[in-house]
Structure formats: C-alpha cells, structure tokens
Design a protein around this motif. Sequence first.
Motif, mmCIF file in Angstrom:
data_model
loop_
_atom_site.group_PDB
_atom_site.id
_atom_site.type_symbol
_atom_site.label_atom_id
_atom_site.label_comp_id
_atom_site.label_asym_id
_atom_site.label_seq_id
_atom_site.Cartn_x
_atom_site.Cartn_y
_atom_site.Cartn_z
ATOM 1 N N THR A 5 0.861 -1.185 0.000
ATOM 2 C CA THR A 5 0.000 0.000 0.000
ATOM 3 C C THR A 5 0.891 1.226 0.000
ATOM 4 O O THR A 5 2.124 1.108 -0.051
ATOM 5 C CB THR A 5 -0.950 -0.010 1.229
ATOM 6 N N ILE A 132 -5.082 -1.056 7.214
ATOM 7 C CA ILE A 132 -4.798 0.381 7.224
ATOM 8 C C ILE A 132 -5.862 1.202 7.951
ATOM 9 O O ILE A 132 -5.707 2.403 8.129
ATOM 10 C CB ILE A 132 -4.725 0.900 5.773
ATOM 11 N N MET A 193 -13.757 -7.825 5.473
ATOM 12 C CA MET A 193 -14.696 -6.775 5.055
ATOM 13 C C MET A 193 -14.746 -6.631 3.544
ATOM 14 O O MET A 193 -13.706 -6.589 2.883
ATOM 15 C CB MET A 193 -14.293 -5.424 5.676
ATOM 16 N N ASN A 233 -14.187 6.804 7.425
ATOM 17 C CA ASN A 233 -13.604 7.180 6.130
ATOM 18 C C ASN A 233 -14.076 8.598 5.832
ATOM 19 O O ASN A 233 -15.278 8.877 5.906
ATOM 20 C CB ASN A 233 -14.099 6.194 5.058
#
Length: 303
Positions: A5, A132, A193, A233
């Motif tokens: 990432t 993350i 998820m 988010n």
Amino acid sequence: QRVDTSDQWIVERTGIRERHRAGPDDTVASLSLTAARIAMAKAGVGPLDIGAIVLGTATPDRLLPSTACDLQALMGAHNAAAFDISAACPGFIYAIVVAEGLIASEQADTVLVVGAEKLTTITDHTDRSTAILFGDGAGAAILQRVKGGDRGLLSTFIKSDGRLAPLLLRPGGGSSDPISEKVIRERSQFMKMAGREVFKHAVLTMAEACDEAIKRAGITADQVDLLVPHQANIRIIEATAKHAGMPMSKVMVNVDRYGNTSSASIPLALAQAEQEGRLKPGTVALLVAFGAGFTWGAAVVRW
Ligand code: UT7
C-alpha cells in the motif's frame, strides 16, 4: 508485517493519517477506566454513584465475563449493574439508548456509558484492505436524569439488518467456530470486510439515521450545530454531511488522527470537540454511526 500500500492511497481513499495501538499491558477495561475517570471527574460523580455501566465493544477482553464487569472491579463501582453491548461501530449510540431506558425505568439514576476497543487485536495486518483502517481507543460519558430544562438527549434512533452480516465480520473464534488450528490457518479470527459494499451501505444508512433522529427531535437539519459522525472514512463523512445539508465546517472530523476505532469513535470525537470549544451549553449535536451487523443509529443531543 508490510502490506502493499502507500501513504498516498490511504490518505486519498480514507483520510486516515495515523492510528493508535494500545500498549501490551493495556486492556479494553484499562483503556475504559482512563476514559471513565475523566468523564466522572467532569460530571462530579464518584464510582459508588454509578448505578449501571453499559460498555459498547466489539473486542471484549475475554468472551466471559463482560469487559464492563472488569471495568466495574477496576473502578470500585460496587453499586452498579455492568454489562457489554455488542453492536459494533454504533455501540456507543446503542449504549446511550440502553442507558436512557435504564434511567427511565428507574433502574439507575447515573449510568456510565463507554465505547472502547482494541481493534488492532482482531485486524489482519497482512490484509491491506483492513490493516490500514483500524485503531484502538476508549471514550466515556455519564448520563443522568435531567431535572427541568431542555438539555440532554432530544432523540435517538437505532436499527439493524442482520442479512448483511457476511459483508463485515469476524468469522472465527466464537462459539460457532471456536479457536482451532483451522481458524488460525485460515486467519478467520480476524475481521473480513467487503469494503466497497460496506461503504455504500454506510452512506445510505447514516443518511436514514440522520433523518430519523432529526425528525424525532422535532427540529430541522439547520438547527443542528455540530455533526459528530462515526470516523471510518472521510469520504463517508463527507457524503453524510452533504445528505444532512451541513457544511464541513459544522462537522467533527478526527479520522485522520485515530482511524476507525469502532464504538470508541463517537466518544473520542465528542471529547475532542469539547476540548476545542465546539460543544458549549446549548449546542445541538447530531451523533451518527454505522457498523457490522449491519447496525446503525443516531442521537440528537443538546449539550
Ligand atoms: O466502521 C464501519 C465499517 N467500515 C467502513 O465504513 C469502511 C467502508 N469502506 C471503505 O472505507 C472503503 O471501501 C475502503 C477504504 C475499505 C476501500 O476503498 P475503496 O475506494 O472502496 O477501494 P476498493 O475496495 O474499491 O479498491 C480499489 C482498489 C482495488 O484495486 P483494483 O481492483 O482497482 O486494482 C484494491 O485492490 O484499491 C485497491 N486497494 C488498495 N490499494 C492500496 C485496496 N486496499 C488498498 C490499500 N492500498 N490499502
């Protein structure tokens, strides 16, 4: 572990810049104790005044007994009934609803409500789609019957849809699939998820929860001074604010500093908002959250 990432991807897609990990000696109960002491000091309440402890968590220290009972023992809150609420990210809002009921039914005059997590213990640090996102933390509040005046809880709304459980879950380690070599091998003791699906439902259900809580409070959206959304988010937060017709200047955001702390998210955001002077007596705040289950909920509070 390292995952494939980049900081740029994480910041652009989630708004998260840092997250916190509890120390090796911290438990969900000890994190809760720190938060509870601050809340009690602010409310001028001692441990023996507390009639109930309602603790929202998806990461209890042990499966038996509840983390709330461990917290009770640590606090010396010997007059309380203590139990956990399993409602994932809206755990704090669910706990408020339960606390309101305990007060209304005269089971308790003073209720300690906690949202606390050690999500890093159920996060698969080899899975970039979840590694993350999550962090640890705890927050707490004292709820009491208000004598006169118009401050306090103006409305609440909670709802669930268990058909959507497969989109966000921790499959292994419970009683249907107890810890075994197979669970460890399949890493099913960690959260899984379907991020994009969860994202869509988060936006839809948080919009519904905002509308319902505002309607039940008998106010209009423009009477809300501060939106305090679950911090998962930044893009979900922005969509929720847009739906509620609120400019981002009226939205509490700290997902950049803590990541997603599930049921600790709303009380951490409230604590920071108060420290920053954004919650003054009379401020109308709309709390809203969404999480695994799926579960969602909202509350309108006059501070
Ligand atoms: O607390 C309540 C529950 N949780 C949430 O509310 C979280 C809801 N979901 C989300 O916040 C977002 O869906 C995520 C942040 C999890 C993912 O963002 P997204 O924009 O929905 O990305 P995506 O899953 O659609 O993946 C887009 C691309 C994929 O690559 P391809 O297939 O386009 O080549 C992923 O493999 O991004 C890739 N990707 C990553 N790349 C770099 C997924 N995770 C990462 C990562 N770093 N960490």
